[in-house]
Design a protein around this motif. Sequence first.
Motif, PDB file in Angstrom:
ATOM      1  N   CYS A 133       0.842  -1.209   0.000  1.00 63.70           N
ATOM      2  CA  CYS A 133       0.000   0.000   0.000  1.00 63.70           C
ATOM      3  C   CYS A 133       0.875   1.255   0.000  1.00 63.70           C
ATOM      4  N   GLY A 151      -3.961   8.504  -1.760  1.00 62.12           N
ATOM      5  CA  GLY A 151      -4.968   7.820  -0.967  1.00 62.12           C
ATOM      6  C   GLY A 151      -5.836   6.888  -1.794  1.00 62.12           C
ATOM      7  N   LYS A 152      -6.134   7.310  -3.024  1.00 63.03           N
ATOM      8  CA  LYS A 152      -6.968   6.479  -3.899  1.00 63.03           C
ATOM      9  C   LYS A 152      -6.289   5.144  -4.185  1.00 63.03           C
ATOM     10  N   GLN A 155      -6.141   2.973  -0.833  1.00 63.27           N
ATOM     11  CA  GLN A 155      -7.457   2.447  -0.459  1.00 63.27           C
ATOM     12  C   GLN A 155      -7.898   1.333  -1.400  1.00 63.27           C
ATOM     13  N   HIS A 159      -8.563  -2.430   0.059  1.00 63.97           N
ATOM     14  CA  HIS A 159      -9.909  -3.007  -0.039  1.00 63.97           C
ATOM     15  C   HIS A 159      -9.923  -4.265  -0.905  1.00 63.97           C
ATOM     16  N   SER A 164      -8.888  -2.891   5.772  1.00 64.04           N
ATOM     17  CA  SER A 164      -9.469  -1.550   5.910  1.00 64.04           C
ATOM     18  C   SER A 164      -8.366  -0.535   6.180  1.00 64.04           C
ATOM     19  N   VAL A 165      -8.673   0.730   5.870  1.00 63.15           N
ATOM     20  CA  VAL A 165      -7.712   1.816   6.014  1.00 63.15           C
ATOM     21  C   VAL A 165      -8.113   2.705   7.194  1.00 63.15           C
ATOM     22  N   GLN A 167      -8.582   5.976   9.048  1.00 63.08           N
ATOM     23  CA  GLN A 167      -8.795   7.309   8.483  1.00 63.08           C
ATOM     24  C   GLN A 167      -8.479   8.441   9.459  1.00 63.08           C
ATOM     25  N   HIS A 186      -4.769   8.589   3.428  1.00 60.35           N
ATOM     26  CA  HIS A 186      -4.510   7.271   2.858  1.00 60.35           C
ATOM     27  C   HIS A 186      -5.779   6.626   2.296  1.00 60.35           C
ATOM     28  N   TYR A 187      -6.781   7.436   2.079  1.00 60.73           N
ATOM     29  CA  TYR A 187      -8.031   7.014   1.440  1.00 60.73           C
ATOM     30  C   TYR A 187      -8.466   8.185   0.569  1.00 60.73           C
ATOM     31  N   TYR A 188      -9.378   7.918  -0.359  1.00 59.68           N
ATOM     32  CA  TYR A 188      -9.774   9.009  -1.243  1.00 59.68           C
ATOM     33  C   TYR A 188     -10.658  10.014  -0.504  1.00 59.68           C
ATOM     34  N   ARG A 214     -11.968  -0.742  10.312  1.00 58.07           N
ATOM     35  CA  ARG A 214     -11.061   0.399  10.440  1.00 58.07           C
ATOM     36  C   ARG A 214     -11.205   1.128  11.775  1.00 58.07           C
TER      37      ARG A 214
END
Length: 265
Positions: A133, A151-152, A155, A159, A164-165, A167, A186-188, A214
Motif C-alpha cells: 500500500c 490515498g486512492k 485504499q 480493499h 481496511s484503512v 482514516q 490514505h483514502y480518497y 477500520r
Amino acid sequence: MTITIKTSEEIAKMRIAGRLAAEVLEMIEPHVKPGVSTDELNTLCHDYIVNVQKAIPAPLNYGRPPFPKSICTSINHQVCHGIPSDKRLKKGDEVNIDITVLKDGYHGDTSKMFSVGEPTVAGKRLALITQRCMYLGILQVKPGVKLSAIGKAIQAYAHSQNCSVVQEFCGHGIGAKFHEDPQVLHYYNADNDKVIMEPGMIFTIEPMINQGKRDIKVLPDQWTVVTKDHKLSAQWEHTVLVTDTGFEILTLRQEEQGWQERMAQ
C-alpha cells in the motif's frame, strides 16, 4: 493550507535526516527478537541517535501530553503511537517501530514492520499488504498530480485484499517542523483533490491498514491507538520528496534497493 516548498539547501538537510532515520531502523533490526522489551529497544535507539548520530529523537517530549519515549513501538493490534515499556516481545508478534530523527533543524520520519521470530501467516500477510500500500502510494508522487491519487491507490489495494484503512491518522508535510501541511490521506477524499503536487514538496506516506474493521480507539495514556476489534494492524512509513520528474524516498533503507522492480513482478 500553507505548504512549504523546500529549497535546495533544505532538501540537502532533509536527505541527511532521512538517511539517519533509515539507519536507526537498520541498526535496531537484529535486536528485535523474542524476550526483548520495547523499552530496551527504545534505549538502544535513543543512545544511537544521540551518541552516534549526534541528533535528536524528535518524539521525546513531543505533543500534549508529552510523549515519554524516543521511538514508537506498536505491537499486533496497536495501530500507532505505542509507548515503549517493560512489555517483552514474544515469538509471532508483529511490531512497528517508528523513528523520527531531528538533525540540524530538519526531520526524517520513517517506520517499518518487524516480525518477532517466525511470523504468523496473518501477521506476515498484513505486513506485506501494508508495505505494498505504501509503495503504491509513493508511485503516485509526481509533479502535476493531485495529492488524492496517493490515498486512492492505497485504499483501492487495501480493499481489494479485504483490509481496511485507518482514516483518523494520515501522512503529513515535514521539514523544520515535525508535522506541517499538507495532510496526506490514505483514502480518497475530495479535499486532497485541491492539492497538486509540485517539486520541492516533502511529506510522509504512512498507511495504517487493519486486518478487520477500520475502527480504532485511543487508550487512557492518550497516545496508544488500538483497533476496536483487536484484530491486527500494520504500518509502514517513508519521507518522500517530489522531484522535477517524480519522487525520491529520503528514508530508503539498503534492503529496499530494487523495490520498484520487485513491485512489477
